[in-house]
Write a protein that holds these residues in place. Structure first.
Motif, PDB file in Angstrom:
ATOM      1  N   GLY A 399       2.709 148.788 -81.691  1.00 27.50           N
ATOM      2  CA  GLY A 399       1.299 149.444 -81.923  1.00 27.50           C
ATOM      3  C   GLY A 399       0.882 150.648 -81.248  1.00 27.50           C
ATOM      4  N   LEU A 400       0.995 150.495 -79.667  1.00 26.86           N
ATOM      5  CA  LEU A 400       0.800 151.558 -78.833  1.00 26.86           C
ATOM      6  C   LEU A 400       1.448 152.698 -79.000  1.00 26.86           C
ATOM      7  CD1 LEU A 400      -0.122 149.455 -75.534  1.00 26.86           C
ATOM      8  CD2 LEU A 400      -1.805 150.849 -77.074  1.00 26.86           C
ATOM      9  N   THR A 401       2.933 152.786 -79.049  1.00 31.25           N
ATOM     10  CA  THR A 401       3.832 153.604 -79.130  1.00 31.25           C
ATOM     11  C   THR A 401       4.524 154.027 -80.345  1.00 31.25           C
ATOM     12  OG1 THR A 401       5.662 152.067 -78.548  1.00 31.25           O
ATOM     13  CG2 THR A 401       4.428 152.591 -76.661  1.00 31.25           C
ATOM     14  N   GLY A 402       4.256 153.134 -81.361  1.00 32.35           N
ATOM     15  CA  GLY A 402       5.139 153.379 -82.786  1.00 32.35           C
ATOM     16  C   GLY A 402       6.551 153.245 -82.690  1.00 32.35           C
ATOM     17  N   GLU A 403       6.977 152.531 -81.412  1.00 35.17           N
ATOM     18  CA  GLU A 403       8.388 152.103 -81.402  1.00 35.17           C
ATOM     19  C   GLU A 403       8.845 150.948 -82.244  1.00 35.17           C
ATOM     20  OE1 GLU A 403      11.851 153.369 -80.095  1.00 35.17           O
ATOM     21  OE2 GLU A 403      10.074 154.314 -79.315  1.00 35.17           O
ATOM     22  N   SER A 404      10.015 151.046 -82.860  1.00 41.29           N
ATOM     23  CA  SER A 404      10.568 149.847 -83.502  1.00 41.29           C
ATOM     24  C   SER A 404      10.353 148.581 -82.836  1.00 41.29           C
ATOM     25  CB  SER A 404      11.890 150.077 -84.036  1.00 41.29           C
ATOM     26  OG  SER A 404      12.398 148.841 -84.517  1.00 41.29           O
ATOM     27  N   ILE A 405       9.776 147.408 -83.564  1.00 39.33           N
ATOM     28  CA  ILE A 405       9.839 146.080 -82.954  1.00 39.33           C
ATOM     29  C   ILE A 405      11.220 145.714 -82.828  1.00 39.33           C
ATOM     30  CG2 ILE A 405       9.165 143.737 -83.326  1.00 39.33           C
ATOM     31  CD1 ILE A 405       6.861 144.828 -84.849  1.00 39.33           C
ATOM     32  N   LEU A 406      12.094 145.847 -83.456  1.00 39.90           N
ATOM     33  CA  LEU A 406      13.375 145.461 -83.444  1.00 39.90           C
ATOM     34  C   LEU A 406      14.240 146.278 -82.289  1.00 39.90           C
ATOM     35  CD1 LEU A 406      14.739 145.301 -86.897  1.00 39.90           C
ATOM     36  CD2 LEU A 406      14.108 143.314 -85.584  1.00 39.90           C
ATOM     37  N   LYS A 407      14.100 147.268 -81.785  1.00 37.46           N
ATOM     38  CA  LYS A 407      14.526 147.931 -80.845  1.00 37.46           C
ATOM     39  C   LYS A 407      13.927 147.386 -79.402  1.00 37.46           C
ATOM     40  CE  LYS A 407      15.612 152.420 -82.828  1.00 37.46           C
ATOM     41  NZ  LYS A 407      15.083 154.058 -82.976  1.00 37.46           N
ATOM     42  N   ILE A 408      12.526 147.151 -79.435  1.00 37.57           N
ATOM     43  CA  ILE A 408      11.869 146.487 -78.201  1.00 37.57           C
ATOM     44  C   ILE A 408      12.388 145.228 -77.931  1.00 37.57           C
ATOM     45  CG2 ILE A 408       9.675 145.866 -77.175  1.00 37.57           C
ATOM     46  CD1 ILE A 408       8.290 148.148 -79.190  1.00 37.57           C
ATOM     47  N   ALA A 409      12.394 144.539 -79.304  1.00 33.94           N
ATOM     48  CA  ALA A 409      12.920 142.873 -78.876  1.00 33.94           C
ATOM     49  C   ALA A 409      14.377 142.982 -78.500  1.00 33.94           C
ATOM     50  CB  ALA A 409      12.906 142.392 -80.370  1.00 33.94           C
ATOM     51  N   TYR A 410      15.190 143.770 -78.901  1.00 34.13           N
ATOM     52  CA  TYR A 410      16.885 143.750 -78.387  1.00 34.13           C
ATOM     53  C   TYR A 410      16.580 144.143 -76.867  1.00 34.13           C
ATOM     54  CZ  TYR A 410      21.100 145.693 -77.496  1.00 34.13           C
ATOM     55  OH  TYR A 410      22.630 145.726 -76.951  1.00 34.13           O
ATOM     56  N   ARG A 411      15.862 145.052 -76.330  1.00 32.27           N
ATOM     57  CA  ARG A 411      15.704 145.401 -74.832  1.00 32.27           C
ATOM     58  C   ARG A 411      14.861 144.068 -74.032  1.00 32.27           C
ATOM     59  NH1 ARG A 411      17.116 150.554 -73.174  1.00 32.27           N
ATOM     60  NH2 ARG A 411      18.307 151.612 -74.817  1.00 32.27           N
ATOM     61  N   ALA A 412      14.294 143.234 -74.976  1.00 32.16           N
ATOM     62  CA  ALA A 412      13.630 142.220 -74.083  1.00 32.16           C
ATOM     63  C   ALA A 412      14.462 140.825 -74.068  1.00 32.16           C
ATOM     64  CB  ALA A 412      12.503 141.807 -74.968  1.00 32.16           C
ATOM     65  N   ILE A 413      15.667 140.887 -74.603  1.00 31.22           N
ATOM     66  CA  ILE A 413      16.455 139.954 -74.542  1.00 31.22           C
ATOM     67  C   ILE A 413      16.814 139.491 -73.004  1.00 31.22           C
ATOM     68  CG2 ILE A 413      18.728 138.986 -75.023  1.00 31.22           C
ATOM     69  CD1 ILE A 413      18.778 140.405 -77.473  1.00 31.22           C
TER      70      ILE A 413
END
Length: 442
Positions: A399-413
């Motif tokens: 919500g802060l950045t407008g970045e895709s949740i799926l892209k963020i979740a992938y990098r969070a693995i």
């Protein structure tokens, strides 16, 4: 009542399953979680006749009439005041000065400031929002990909419920009748281990990012720079100092420490000229919105817990799980699996008030230390904040950045993997969560 696993799924009857189905239907419709729990609680009470429905009102108000719960709004308000007065930026400046020499230094600084903010506010969402606003753009300028920068902030903010003082430990202490101060002390090492796992992950990943390098400087230059930064912002560390010294010395209860922290923070804001009387309405409204989510959930979950206890659900759950396997290690892994799934679809507070009364007897049955169980449960749920599909921190930074949740979740693995290793260590090595307890409480 003792049930096999098959009997556990059928013997409860529609008195239990209809309200439970209604609970999930309401969640799917977007009804606030406290209302979903309230409807389920009243439904089970009415259909099972476990308790007179007329006692619900008394149970609601009696359940939240606890001195310990006063700490929740105080810590939340302290976090809001920190952000409003700009004191939170002092933490970032110090963290940056500490790590500026290292590869991926500002990424490590971001993780450290998440831990510092967590040691005051006790809220992961507040930490993700506050730290994200300060750091994500600078992380991108330092060479980090934006989705990774978001994942780093989301992971670091998980420490909001893991590093004391934590709202989650206050809630689980109330639900299970364990002192919040005891849980705070027990959470020190696990919280630092989680923080360390996120730091290590960032350092490893930073090696692949050419721009994410530290500044070349001698030890003398680094020490001089750190000294200058501390000289400008040392007073900000009085706030976590009051909280930690007060609670861990036994001189203050968590509630008293929260009151002292918010008072000192407000006083600093006035002295620095960064806080005005006109700021109070918006701060109070912001804190009230967060409290308005947490406390109704706690209140409506108490009659639900009572009803389930009367009809034998916890006892049946224990017996059903032990029929799957009598091996404590297998049972612990099953509990961790359930908590991870629950943590990625629902927030911490409802998970605590619903699952803790069910799993606590099971943990006791296999000989797990009471405090160790609480630390394991909260830490495992913390992993859920960066686990799709509904990881709360993923939504906050998206919500802060407008970045895709799926892209963020992938990098969070990678962060999730190392955090799960820490969870397993907590679950199978009791000393990690009992080292700081007095001998009589181990």
């Amino acid at each position: 009542m003792l049930w096999t696993l098959e009997q556990f799924t059928v013997e409860l009857g529609w008195d239990f399953y209809l309200p439970l189905i209604g609970f999930f239907v309401l969640i799917a419709l977007g009804v606030p979680i406290w209302a979903c729990i309230g409807v389920a609680s009243i439904g089970i009470l009415y259909m099972s006749q476990a308790l007179p429905v007329g006692v619900v009102g008394e149970t609601l108000f009696g359940g939240i009439d606890h001195f310990a719960l006063t700490a929740v709004p105080l810590f939340i308000l302290t976090g809001d005041v920190l952000v409003r007065t700009g004191l939170s930026r002092k933490f970032l400046d110090v963290a940056d000065a500490l790590t500026c020499w290292a590869r991926g230094g500002f990424g490590s600084a971001t993780v450290l400031v998440c831990g510092m903010f967590s040691a005051i506010s006790g809220s992961d969402a507040a930490g993700a929002a506050a730290v994200g606003r300060m750091t994500i753009d600078r992380l991108v300028e330092s060479g980090y990909a934006r989705p990774y920068a978001c994942a780093l902030v989301a992971a670091g903010a998980c420490t909001g419920i893991l590093i004391p003082p934590s709202i989650a430990y206050i809630v689980i202490g109330l639900v299970l009748g364990i002192s919040a101060s005891t849980l705070f002390k027990a959470a020190i090492i696990p919280g630092l281990l989680i923080l360390g796992s996120i730091l290590v992950t960032n350092i490893i990943v930073s090696r692949k990012m050419a721009k994410a390098e530290g500044q070349l400087m001698s030890f003398g230059e680094w020490a001089a720079n750190l000294g200058r930064v501390l000289a400008k912002g040392w007073y900000a560390f009085m706030i976590p100092g009051i909280i930690f010294y007060g609670i861990f010395s036994g001189r203050l209860t968590p509630t008293e420490a929260g009151a002292a922290a918010v008072t000192v923070t407000i006083a600093m804001g006035f002295l620095l000229g960064t806080l005005k009387i006109s700021d109070f309405p918006s701060m109070m409204i912001s804190s009230a919105k967060v409290n308005g989510v947490i406390l109704p959930i706690v209140a409506f979950s108490l009659p639900l817990s009572q009803a389930m206890a009367i009809i034998g659900v916890p006892q049946g759950f224990v017996y059903a799980m032990t029929t799957v396997s009598e091996n404590p290690a297998i049972i612990i892994l099953l509990m961790i699996g359930i908590l991870i799934v629950a943590g990625c679809v629902m927030e911490t507070t409802p998970n605590i008030v619903i699952l803790a009364p069910l799993m606590f007897p099971l943990a006791q049955e296999i000989g797990m230390n009471d405090v160790q169980f609480c630390i394991m449960m909260i830490t495992t749920l913390g992993v859920g904040f960066i686990t799709p599909p509904l990881g709360l921190n993923l939504f906050v930074v998206s919500g802060l950045t407008g970045e895709s949740i799926l892209k963020i979740a992938y990098r969070a693995i990678p962060f999730m993997v190392l955090m799960l290793i820490v969870v397993l260590m907590i679950a199978f090595i009791p000393a990690i969560s009992t080292t700081f307890l007095p001998p009589l409480m181990r």
